[in-house]
Every structure is written in C-alpha cells, then in structure tokens.
Design a protein around this motif. Sequence first.
Motif, PDB file in Angstrom:
ATOM      1  N   PHE A  73       0.789  -1.233   0.000  1.00 42.58           N
ATOM      2  CA  PHE A  73       0.000   0.000   0.000  1.00 42.58           C
ATOM      3  C   PHE A  73       0.826   1.290   0.000  1.00 42.58           C
ATOM      4  CE2 PHE A  73      -2.643  -3.074   2.601  1.00 42.58           C
ATOM      5  CZ  PHE A  73      -3.388  -3.498   1.513  1.00 42.58           C
ATOM      6  N   GLY A  74       2.132   1.188   0.095  1.00 40.81           N
ATOM      7  CA  GLY A  74       2.959   2.395   0.106  1.00 40.81           C
ATOM      8  C   GLY A  74       2.729   3.258   1.322  1.00 40.81           C
ATOM      9  N   ASN A  96       8.482  10.424  -0.382  1.00 43.05           N
ATOM     10  CA  ASN A  96       9.534   9.806  -1.168  1.00 43.05           C
ATOM     11  C   ASN A  96       8.992   9.444  -2.541  1.00 43.05           C
ATOM     12  OD1 ASN A  96      12.174   8.798  -1.538  1.00 43.05           O
ATOM     13  ND2 ASN A  96      11.486   6.716  -1.084  1.00 43.05           N
ATOM     14  N   GLU A  97       9.460  10.119  -3.554  1.00 45.10           N
ATOM     15  CA  GLU A  97       8.965   9.892  -4.907  1.00 45.10           C
ATOM     16  C   GLU A  97       9.465   8.546  -5.434  1.00 45.10           C
ATOM     17  OE1 GLU A  97       8.296  12.574  -8.883  1.00 45.10           O
ATOM     18  OE2 GLU A  97      10.267  12.650  -7.922  1.00 45.10           O
ATOM     19  N   GLN A 111       6.161   1.833 -10.277  1.00 46.91           N
ATOM     20  CA  GLN A 111       5.960   1.395  -8.894  1.00 46.91           C
ATOM     21  C   GLN A 111       4.652   1.942  -8.330  1.00 46.91           C
ATOM     22  OE1 GLN A 111       9.931   2.820  -7.497  1.00 46.91           O
ATOM     23  NE2 GLN A 111       9.996   0.877  -6.396  1.00 46.91           N
ATOM     24  N   GLU A 112       4.418   3.241  -8.580  1.00 45.24           N
ATOM     25  CA  GLU A 112       3.216   3.866  -8.032  1.00 45.24           C
ATOM     26  C   GLU A 112       1.957   3.267  -8.655  1.00 45.24           C
ATOM     27  OE1 GLU A 112       1.588   8.345  -7.017  1.00 45.24           O
ATOM     28  OE2 GLU A 112       3.676   7.731  -6.748  1.00 45.24           O
ATOM     29  N   LYS A 113       2.013   2.950  -9.927  1.00 48.28           N
ATOM     30  CA  LYS A 113       0.859   2.335 -10.589  1.00 48.28           C
ATOM     31  C   LYS A 113       0.551   0.972  -9.966  1.00 48.28           C
ATOM     32  CE  LYS A 113      -0.849   0.731 -15.070  1.00 48.28           C
ATOM     33  NZ  LYS A 113      -0.530   0.550 -16.515  1.00 48.28           N
ATOM     34  N   LYS A 114       1.590   0.194  -9.696  1.00 44.70           N
ATOM     35  CA  LYS A 114       1.384  -1.123  -9.098  1.00 44.70           C
ATOM     36  C   LYS A 114       0.803  -0.996  -7.686  1.00 44.70           C
ATOM     37  CE  LYS A 114       1.639  -5.572  -8.695  1.00 44.70           C
ATOM     38  NZ  LYS A 114       0.684  -6.440  -9.433  1.00 44.70           N
ATOM     39  N   ARG A 142      -3.889  -0.933  -3.839  1.00 46.15           N
ATOM     40  CA  ARG A 142      -4.706  -0.128  -2.941  1.00 46.15           C
ATOM     41  C   ARG A 142      -6.178  -0.188  -3.343  1.00 46.15           C
ATOM     42  NH1 ARG A 142      -1.978   3.750   0.246  1.00 46.15           N
ATOM     43  NH2 ARG A 142      -3.758   5.172   0.118  1.00 46.15           N
ATOM     44  N   LYS A 143      -6.449  -0.126  -4.617  1.00 42.14           N
ATOM     45  CA  LYS A 143      -7.841  -0.149  -5.091  1.00 42.14           C
ATOM     46  C   LYS A 143      -8.525  -1.461  -4.728  1.00 42.14           C
ATOM     47  CE  LYS A 143     -10.732   0.696  -9.139  1.00 42.14           C
ATOM     48  NZ  LYS A 143     -10.765   1.078 -10.571  1.00 42.14           N
TER      49      LYS A 143
END
Length: 331
Positions: A246-247, A265-266, A271-274, A279-280
């Motif tokens: 979930f980051g 932290n960018e 990575q963010e898409k995964k 999360r969804k």
Amino acid sequence: MKYLVIAGTLLVSTNLHSQKVVSYSDYQNHINQAELKAVDADFEGALDQYKISFGYKDAFAKDYYNAAVCASRLSNSKQASFYLQKVLEKGYDASFLRADTIFSEIFGGSDSSRVNKKPVKPFDTRLKHLLDSLLNADQEFRKKNPQSYHKGEWNDTIRSIDSTNVIKLREVINLNSFPSEAAIAVQPSSLIDFNWYALLIHQQKGSPNRFSDFSFPVLSAMARGDILPHRGAFLFRRLYGKDSLFGSGAVFKVVENKKPKYFYNEISQEQEKKIDENRKKYGLESLVDHRKKLKYFLEHKDIKFDFKLYDEVETIEADIINRIYPNLKAL
C-alpha cells in the motif's frame, strides 16, 4: 408488493440517499470522490457523491459524519441532522457531536431532540460482549505494570492470557468473519477505531507474545469492507512487519526553525501504478489522492479520515533526511 413498499420508503426519505444499490468497490470510489470534493470546498459536489455511496448496504459512520459536515457547510441543517442520526444509529455518543462546533446550530435548534433520541440499530451484543471480555483479560495484568509488563512479575500470566485470547479471536473470525462496524456498532467515542484492536496489536510482528499471524485475516476484512481501509492498512503493516502493498508510511516530517515541513519519497510511475492497483483492491484511494487528503488533514480537522498522523508521518532529522531519501518532494 414487498419491493414496492421498499421503493416507496426510499422515495419518502427526501432524496437524501441513493436508491441504487452499489458494490463495496463502487462505494469506496464514491467516498474517495466525495472526500476530494470536500477538501476542495465543493460541498455540494461532495454531497452528491455521498448520496450515491449510501446506496451501499453497510456505509461507515465516519462517511455519514462527513456528509453531515458538508451539509452544515451549506447551511442545510435538515440534511445534516438526517446524516447525524445515521451516525448515532451506528452507536456513536451524541456528546461528541454536541462538542463539534460545526454542529452547534443543529444541537441548539429545533432538530436537536430528534437527533439525540435516535436509537442505536440492533447489533450482535453477544459478539461485542465477547470481544469486550477478551480485551478486559488482555488489559488486566498489563495495567499492573504498564511500562514494562513483558519483563514484570505478571509476564507469564499475560502470555497465558494472550495465547488463550488468540484462540478465541481466531474462532470469532472463523465463525463470524472479522468483527465489523455493521456487526458490533462503532466505539461510542470513536468513528474509526475499536478498543479490541489492541488484541491484534499485541500479535504484531516482533512481539514476544505473538502466537498467531492475523495479517491475512485483516487483508480479507479490507477486501470485504469489514474494516475501514486505512485502519486495515495500519493493522496489516503492524502485523506483517512491513508494507510492500500500500505504500504506507512514506510521508516525512522535518522541523527546521520550529516550522514543520512535509515530504514524500517519490517513486517511479511504474511502482506507483502497481501500488495504486493494490490499494484499489482493498478499498484505498490512489497515492496521489491520499497525499492530497493528508495535506489537508495537516491543517484542518473538520473532515474525518480513517488514517492518523502517527500512522502516516515519520519525523526525521533535517540533516539526515536527504541522505536516506534522495528523491523527496514537498507534500
């Protein structure tokens, strides 16, 4: 005839909630949009989203609360009162609503008695009493030496109680599913937390009294909508020992000259898409939307979110943060 009666009831309810039954996934999508619009002060748009979302069978109390906030911002006391009644039906204590200055006009006006007298919806009292009894046993000897109960004279007793509690809690989850707000009502003093979560926290990764891993039951509860998404993500991280799904916990607070600054932290778009896909699946919004809500929450406390700052924000010294996290961006 039965369905005609139900439809008639829905029509009479002053169009304050949706007539369309929505799935849990759709529910959380509309809640996310409602919260984003509320953050942008588009309270009318937020209410439109809340009305659609409330077609879901087990809407959370905190979402009814936020809908009441939006209605109050529009000076619509009738609509706000309607949603506050829903909050009280969930088991929340009216004294906390009266303490919210945003609702002072409602509780000081003609609608106050109607709101105060709303009865709590029936819930599983047997299950609630069982969880309360497990929590009482959990706390009894910890309270005797709260600072170092793992090393005190009651350590063996606490371990024995914890092992028994784990067995009983496993039975509860296996027989009844994860204890949800719909099943046992909300905590009278909280719209997002339950005291019995302490039983899970004491089974977190690294605990000397860990007898069972509840991380995957929590994930299942998140997917079914038996727990608020961010509370579930928090518990999962504590129980599993890390969070690659979930980051979570990727926002940092740095204090310079007594002024706090917040960064995240960018990571790469891939990575963010995964992470957003994960999360969804479990009822959470995208990281971009989450950061926007978190930024708002740092300065405002009118909208209730189901995350807490100590879950989301880590304080780091200014002289070392860039060394550890070279890809920081301002929140």
